[in-house]
Design a protein around this motif. Structure first.
Motif, mmCIF file in Angstrom:
data_model
loop_
_atom_site.group_PDB
_atom_site.id
_atom_site.type_symbol
_atom_site.label_atom_id
_atom_site.label_comp_id
_atom_site.label_asym_id
_atom_site.label_seq_id
_atom_site.Cartn_x
_atom_site.Cartn_y
_atom_site.Cartn_z
ATOM 1 N N THR A 1 -3.806 -7.064 15.801
ATOM 2 C CA THR A 1 -3.999 -8.505 15.791
ATOM 3 C C THR A 1 -5.176 -8.830 16.713
ATOM 4 O OG1 THR A 1 -2.495 -8.861 17.644
ATOM 5 C CG2 THR A 1 -1.529 -8.933 15.419
ATOM 6 N N SER B 1 4.677 -6.816 17.973
ATOM 7 C CA SER B 1 3.905 -6.859 16.725
ATOM 8 C C SER B 1 2.418 -7.018 17.015
ATOM 9 C CB SER B 1 4.395 -7.972 15.801
ATOM 10 O OG SER B 1 5.754 -7.818 15.488
ATOM 11 N N PHE C 1 -4.246 -9.117 7.423
ATOM 12 C CA PHE C 1 -4.754 -8.818 6.086
ATOM 13 C C PHE C 1 -5.195 -10.044 5.284
ATOM 14 C CE2 PHE C 1 -3.215 -4.764 7.216
ATOM 15 C CZ PHE C 1 -3.946 -3.861 6.450
ATOM 16 N N TYR D 1 1.309 -8.840 10.152
ATOM 17 C CA TYR D 1 0.590 -8.072 9.141
ATOM 18 C C TYR D 1 -0.245 -9.016 8.266
ATOM 19 C CZ TYR D 1 -0.103 -4.201 5.820
ATOM 20 O OH TYR D 1 -0.629 -3.211 5.030
ATOM 21 N N THR E 1 5.026 -0.331 13.288
ATOM 22 C CA THR E 1 4.634 -1.527 14.022
ATOM 23 C C THR E 1 4.333 -1.104 15.453
ATOM 24 O OG1 THR E 1 6.006 -2.982 12.671
ATOM 25 C CG2 THR E 1 5.394 -3.786 14.852
ATOM 26 N N ALA F 1 -0.905 -9.051 0.539
ATOM 27 C CA ALA F 1 -0.546 -8.484 1.838
ATOM 28 C C ALA F 1 0.893 -7.984 1.819
ATOM 29 C CB ALA F 1 -0.747 -9.516 2.950
ATOM 30 N N PRO G 1 8.763 -0.744 10.946
ATOM 31 C CA PRO G 1 8.512 -2.162 10.693
ATOM 32 C C PRO G 1 9.804 -2.880 10.301
ATOM 33 C CG PRO G 1 6.964 -0.790 9.481
ATOM 34 C CD PRO G 1 8.019 0.115 10.026
ATOM 35 N N PHE H 1 2.061 -4.232 2.615
ATOM 36 C CA PHE H 1 3.062 -4.003 3.660
ATOM 37 C C PHE H 1 4.237 -3.180 3.129
ATOM 38 C CE2 PHE H 1 6.769 -5.875 6.089
ATOM 39 C CZ PHE H 1 6.403 -5.484 7.366
ATOM 40 N N ASP I 1 8.002 -8.582 11.174
ATOM 41 C CA ASP I 1 6.657 -8.107 11.511
ATOM 42 C C ASP I 1 5.633 -8.513 10.457
ATOM 43 O OD1 ASP I 1 7.454 -6.703 13.862
ATOM 44 O OD2 ASP I 1 8.171 -5.057 12.591
ATOM 45 N N PHE I 2 6.128 -8.913 9.286
ATOM 46 C CA PHE I 2 5.190 -9.232 8.215
ATOM 47 C C PHE I 2 4.237 -10.359 8.587
ATOM 48 C CE2 PHE I 2 3.960 -11.625 4.398
ATOM 49 C CZ PHE I 2 3.075 -10.688 3.879
ATOM 50 N N PHE J 1 -0.481 -2.456 13.783
ATOM 51 C CA PHE J 1 0.182 -1.468 12.942
ATOM 52 C C PHE J 1 -0.619 -0.176 12.943
ATOM 53 C CE2 PHE J 1 1.133 -5.701 11.684
ATOM 54 C CZ PHE J 1 2.514 -5.677 11.554
ATOM 55 N N LEU K 1 4.013 3.461 7.690
ATOM 56 C CA LEU K 1 3.581 2.403 8.590
ATOM 57 C C LEU K 1 4.509 2.285 9.793
ATOM 58 C CD1 LEU K 1 1.496 -0.038 8.717
ATOM 59 C CD2 LEU K 1 3.377 -1.418 7.798
#
Length: 188
Positions: free
Chosen positions: A116, A94, A49, A45, A86, A66, A37, A70, A41-42, A97, A84
């Motif tokens: 996603t 992305s 979340f 994520y 990605t 979140a 990751p 992460f 990428d957050f 995950f 984790l």
């Protein structure tokens, strides 16, 4: 709205982070690459979340929660040698995950896949799950991995069935909280 901690900060520290991330194994499948990751990428994520998509994972989370999830999942690489990834799909960076996780109260590591909304329906979860299980069994030498599931999460249960996982009544009894435990074993 993003806060300062979510933003890339160029410089020596960023280059050092890239070197550390480069040590995380990359898993390539026919259509996917599971990679370390990165800070950018957050957003994906958090989209997962902080939404109803996290309803079976204790969410929806706040963005700060979140972020803690992460970074904690990424920190597992430093502490346990797994964590984790990605998931990048050919046309969807992305896309989600994959996780060989180990939450504080968990009795053993677990496999988790989070996509996603745009990435659903393409078979990515199964493809990523198989790659992660192969890594767990062949690279890490594990005999078994579990997935903890809310019994009403029928989509994940269907995925775990396709991955040949089976319910583990003894593990469920030991947890004692109603969580279903699906056990993955290395296939002969």
């Amino acid at each position: 709205m993003t806060v300062a901690v979510e933003q890339h900060r160029p410089g020596r520290a960023s280059r050092q982070a890239s070197k550390i991330g480069g040590r995380i194994p990359t898993l390539d499948t026919r259509r996917l690459q599971l990679r370390a990751p990165r800070i950018y990428d957050f957003g994906a994520y958090a989209d997962i979340f902080c939404s109803d998509r996290a309803q079976f994972m204790g969410g929806p989370f706040t963005r700060e929660e979140a972020w803690a999830s992460f970074t904690g999942a990424i920190a597992l690489w430093m502490l346990h040698g797994h964590g984790l990834w990605t998931i990048d799909a050919q046309t969807t960076p992305s896309a989600g995950f994959a996780l060989l996780g180990f939450d504080y109260a968990d009795p053993e590591p677990e496999l988790g896949i989070f996509l996603t909304e745009e990435a659903e329906g393409h078979g990515y979860a199964e493809e990523a799950g198989r790659a992660v299980l192969d890594h767990a069994f062949n690279a890490l030498g594990w005999d078994t991995v579990v997935s903890y599931v809310d019994g009403s999460n029928v989509r994940v249960i269907a995925l775990l069935t396709r991955l040949n996982a089976t319910r583990d009544a003894a593990a469920e009894t030991a947890l004692g909280d109603g969580t279903q435990v699906y056990r993955h074993r290395q296939e002969a």
